[in-house]
Design a protein around this motif. Structure first.
Motif, PDB file in Angstrom:
ATOM      1  N   LEU A 101      -1.564 -18.364  41.289  1.00  0.00           N
ATOM      2  CA  LEU A 101      -0.253 -18.009  40.732  1.00  0.00           C
ATOM      3  C   LEU A 101       0.187 -16.641  41.242  1.00  0.00           C
ATOM      4  O   LEU A 101      -0.505 -15.639  41.037  1.00  0.00           O
ATOM      5  CB  LEU A 101      -0.296 -17.968  39.195  1.00  0.00           C
ATOM      6  N   LYS A 102       1.340 -16.598  41.877  1.00  0.00           N
ATOM      7  CA  LYS A 102       2.010 -15.329  42.194  1.00  0.00           C
ATOM      8  C   LYS A 102       3.009 -15.100  41.069  1.00  0.00           C
ATOM      9  O   LYS A 102       3.866 -15.948  40.810  1.00  0.00           O
ATOM     10  CB  LYS A 102       2.725 -15.440  43.538  1.00  0.00           C
ATOM     11  N   TYR A 103       2.912 -13.940  40.408  1.00  0.00           N
ATOM     12  CA  TYR A 103       3.657 -13.754  39.154  1.00  0.00           C
ATOM     13  C   TYR A 103       4.539 -12.521  39.256  1.00  0.00           C
ATOM     14  O   TYR A 103       4.069 -11.394  39.253  1.00  0.00           O
ATOM     15  CB  TYR A 103       2.640 -13.637  38.015  1.00  0.00           C
ATOM     16  N   ASP A 104       5.839 -12.750  39.309  1.00  0.00           N
ATOM     17  CA  ASP A 104       6.835 -11.741  39.676  1.00  0.00           C
ATOM     18  C   ASP A 104       7.303 -10.936  38.450  1.00  0.00           C
ATOM     19  O   ASP A 104       6.830 -11.129  37.323  1.00  0.00           O
ATOM     20  CB  ASP A 104       7.999 -12.460  40.380  1.00  0.00           C
ATOM     21  N   ASN A 105       8.311 -10.093  38.659  1.00  0.00           N
ATOM     22  CA  ASN A 105       8.642  -9.055  37.655  1.00  0.00           C
ATOM     23  C   ASN A 105      10.135  -8.946  37.356  1.00  0.00           C
ATOM     24  O   ASN A 105      10.549  -8.008  36.677  1.00  0.00           O
ATOM     25  CB  ASN A 105       8.105  -7.718  38.205  1.00  0.00           C
ATOM     26  N   CYS A 106      10.951  -9.851  37.882  1.00  0.00           N
ATOM     27  CA  CYS A 106      12.397  -9.742  37.631  1.00  0.00           C
ATOM     28  C   CYS A 106      12.740 -10.107  36.187  1.00  0.00           C
ATOM     29  O   CYS A 106      11.991 -10.811  35.520  1.00  0.00           O
ATOM     30  CB  CYS A 106      13.155 -10.663  38.580  1.00  0.00           C
ATOM     31  N   TYR A 107      13.867  -9.656  35.729  1.00  0.00           N
ATOM     32  CA  TYR A 107      14.421 -10.020  34.408  1.00  0.00           C
ATOM     33  C   TYR A 107      13.356  -9.904  33.317  1.00  0.00           C
ATOM     34  O   TYR A 107      13.195 -10.813  32.495  1.00  0.00           O
ATOM     35  CB  TYR A 107      15.017 -11.438  34.450  1.00  0.00           C
ATOM     36  N   ASN A 108      12.663  -8.781  33.300  1.00  0.00           N
ATOM     37  CA  ASN A 108      11.531  -8.680  32.365  1.00  0.00           C
ATOM     38  C   ASN A 108      11.948  -8.202  30.984  1.00  0.00           C
ATOM     39  O   ASN A 108      11.098  -7.852  30.159  1.00  0.00           O
ATOM     40  CB  ASN A 108      10.408  -7.820  32.957  1.00  0.00           C
ATOM     41  N   GLU A 109      13.235  -8.194  30.715  1.00  0.00           N
ATOM     42  CA  GLU A 109      13.763  -7.882  29.376  1.00  0.00           C
ATOM     43  C   GLU A 109      13.374  -6.484  28.911  1.00  0.00           C
ATOM     44  O   GLU A 109      13.259  -6.229  27.712  1.00  0.00           O
ATOM     45  CB  GLU A 109      13.269  -8.912  28.343  1.00  0.00           C
TER      46      GLU A 109
END
Ligand code: GLA
Length: 502
Positions: A149-157
């Protein structure tokens, strides 16, 4: 003598101690290798792309040299299914047979299947993210047979801003992955925000250290705002980060790399077309020496022979996959009189780091990497005193008083003719020929691991002997503009020395 064993003792001790500190999923004991579609293809993803790429990775011998995971990046879903536990649904147009079928295809070829999601409300491409859905998503991926799993960081509230908040958000998914019982390599993609090298190792196998890489050697782009030799505390990671920008950021945190947990310098740009061959050689060398995951980022369907030759260099990959698992470190960086693409002084730099001994002797092998940031060919040199500074400052290391065999790790780069013959002979590429070209012997991890190959002195991994460096001597190389020279130093047996010579 006690000091003679110091280097190898330190490496073993580090592996033992650090092994228990890294995430305990047994994966990425050496940096992960594979391919991801993002750099070359962005959102243009499909089942067919992954299937064809996987077959080419096998046909071109890239699987044999270690590339294992085929990673599907962003833009693969159509959202959640409210009537099925809110689980993510794969886009039926792009993936008509569903994700489990894709995973089966990868597994049938002996490859792993990687998946992408985001620790936020949406992915960076605006698709459904996994924040708040960690358990249901981890279970879905496990049921499909996902291995990575590559786990991104956009829209992290806004769940970012300090190490505790960010690490907690990423830990939730790590726990969910572990709870599935399926070994799933966990690759954090939070671009270096909130210092993931400080906390990533206890929850994941790797963490991105910077904003997104782009296919440029040193061009400054305002969208990657942290530049220069002191660009470290980067509050806005940005994107369009050049190779030298990322190398510079890596230089401060090399000690954080350890078996099971790696600094991720981002996917490779080799083969994407905007850099020179020398720049791609330097980029690949650097990522290997810094123990970054080696994730190819080019379109394998249109790979050029010279790029296949770079990506296939097992002597360089052997540095990356070295069992001792410690990153090389930058020993010096100097301004030259020339300027780089931005008008700043062009810099030359030297990195070195210890590797497993392939001589059976007491002293570790050493990788030496000379990087020429100059736009002109440059004669570069590295003294043994600088190469071995970790074992004693100002030339006091015992290794400085020894002689070393210098082995060029790029000397046996596959010829373009061989690489072209491999490409021409691939049935997956639809252009199988009866080419009779003899291709030089290649390394194959399915019969011999890098650890075994190094332990048995496999010549493919050791490069070519160029010269010997005598005590207190200097390694010399003429380095192409924006290129690199990369050597493996091996200790030569020392004559019996008198006490006062030691
Ligand atoms: C971010 C990541 C990239 C890629 C894109 C996908 O920018 O850092 O590597 O995954 O998102 O949208």
């Amino acid at each position: 003598m006690a000091f003679k064993n110091l280097n190898s003792v330190l490496v073993v001790a580090a592996a033992v101690v650090l092994g228990v500190k890294a995430v305990d999923n047994g994966l990425a004991i050496t940096p992960q290798m594979g391919w991801d579609n993002w750099n070359a293809l962005g959102c243009d993803v499909s089942e067919e792309l992954l299937q064809q790429t996987a077959r080419l990775i096998v046909d071109y011998g890239l699987k044999d040299v270690g590339y294992h995971y085929v990673i599907l990046d962003d833009c693969w879903s159509v959202g959640r299914n409210a009537s099925n536990n809110s689980s993510l649904v794969a886009d039926p147009v792009k993936f008509p047979n569903g994700m489990a079928a894709v995973a089966d295809d990868m597994h049938a070829l002996g490859l792993g299947f990687g998946m992408y999601s985001d620790a936020g409300k949406y992915t960076c491409g605006g698709y459904a993210g996994s924040l708040g859905y960690e358990t249901v998503d981890a279970n879905t991926w496990a049921s499909w047979g996902v291995d990575y799993l590559k786990y991104d960081n956009c829209y992290n509230e806004g769940y970012a801003g300090n190490q505790q908040i960010s690490s907690a958000r990423y830990r939730t998914m790590g726990n969910a992955l572990n709870a599935t019982g399926r070994p799933i390599l966990y690759s954090l993609c939070n671009w270096g925000e909130d210092y993931p090298w400080n906390w990533g190792s206890t929850i994941a196998n790797s963490w991105r250290i910077s904003g997104d890489v782009y296919d440029s050697w040193d061009l400054y782009d305002a969208r990657c705002p942290c530049e220069g030799p002191n660009a470290f505390n980067c509050e806005l990671p940005g994107f369009h980060c050049s190779i030298t920008n990322i190398m510079n950021k890596a230089s401060f945190i090399v000690s954080k790399a350890q078996p099971g947990a790696w600094n991720d310098l981002d996917m490779l740009e080799v083969g994407n077309g905007a850099m020179t061959d020398a720049e791609y050689v330097a980029h690949f060398s650097m990522w290997a020496a810094a123990k970054s995951p080696l994730i190819m980022g080019n379109d394998i369907r249109v790979i050029q022979p010279k790029d296949l030759a770079i990506l296939s260099n097992a002597a360089v990959i052997a540095v990356n996959q070295d069992p001792s698992g410690s990153s090389a470190a930058r020993r010096w960086m100097y301004d030259t009189n020339n300027t780089d693409s931005n008008g700043y002084p062009a810099r030359i730099q030297m990195w070195s780091g210890s590797l497993q001994s392939t001589t059976g002797g007491d002293y570790s092998d050493m990788v030496v990497l000379l990087i020429n940031g100059n736009n002109a060919e440059t004669v570069m040199n590295a003294t043994l005193a600088d190469i071995f500074v970790d074992s004693g400052e100002q030339g006091t290391a015992p290794q400085v008083k020894m002689s070393w065999e210098v082995r060029d790790l790029w000397a046996n780069r596959m010829s373009e003719a061989d690489a072209a013959a491999i490409i021409a002979g691939s049935s997956a590429a639809g252009n199988a020929t009866n080419a009779t070209t003899v291709v030089a012997p290649r390394f194959n991890v399915s019969s011999t691991s890098y650890a075994e190959g190094l332990a048995s002195n496999n010549s493919i991994l050791l490069g070519n002997v160029t010269t010997t460096v005598l005590p207190s001597g200097t390694v010399l190389a003429t380095v192409a503009p924006h290129g690199a020279a990369m050597f493996r130093l091996r200790a030569l047996p020392t004559a019996v020395m008198k006490r006062d010579e030691l």
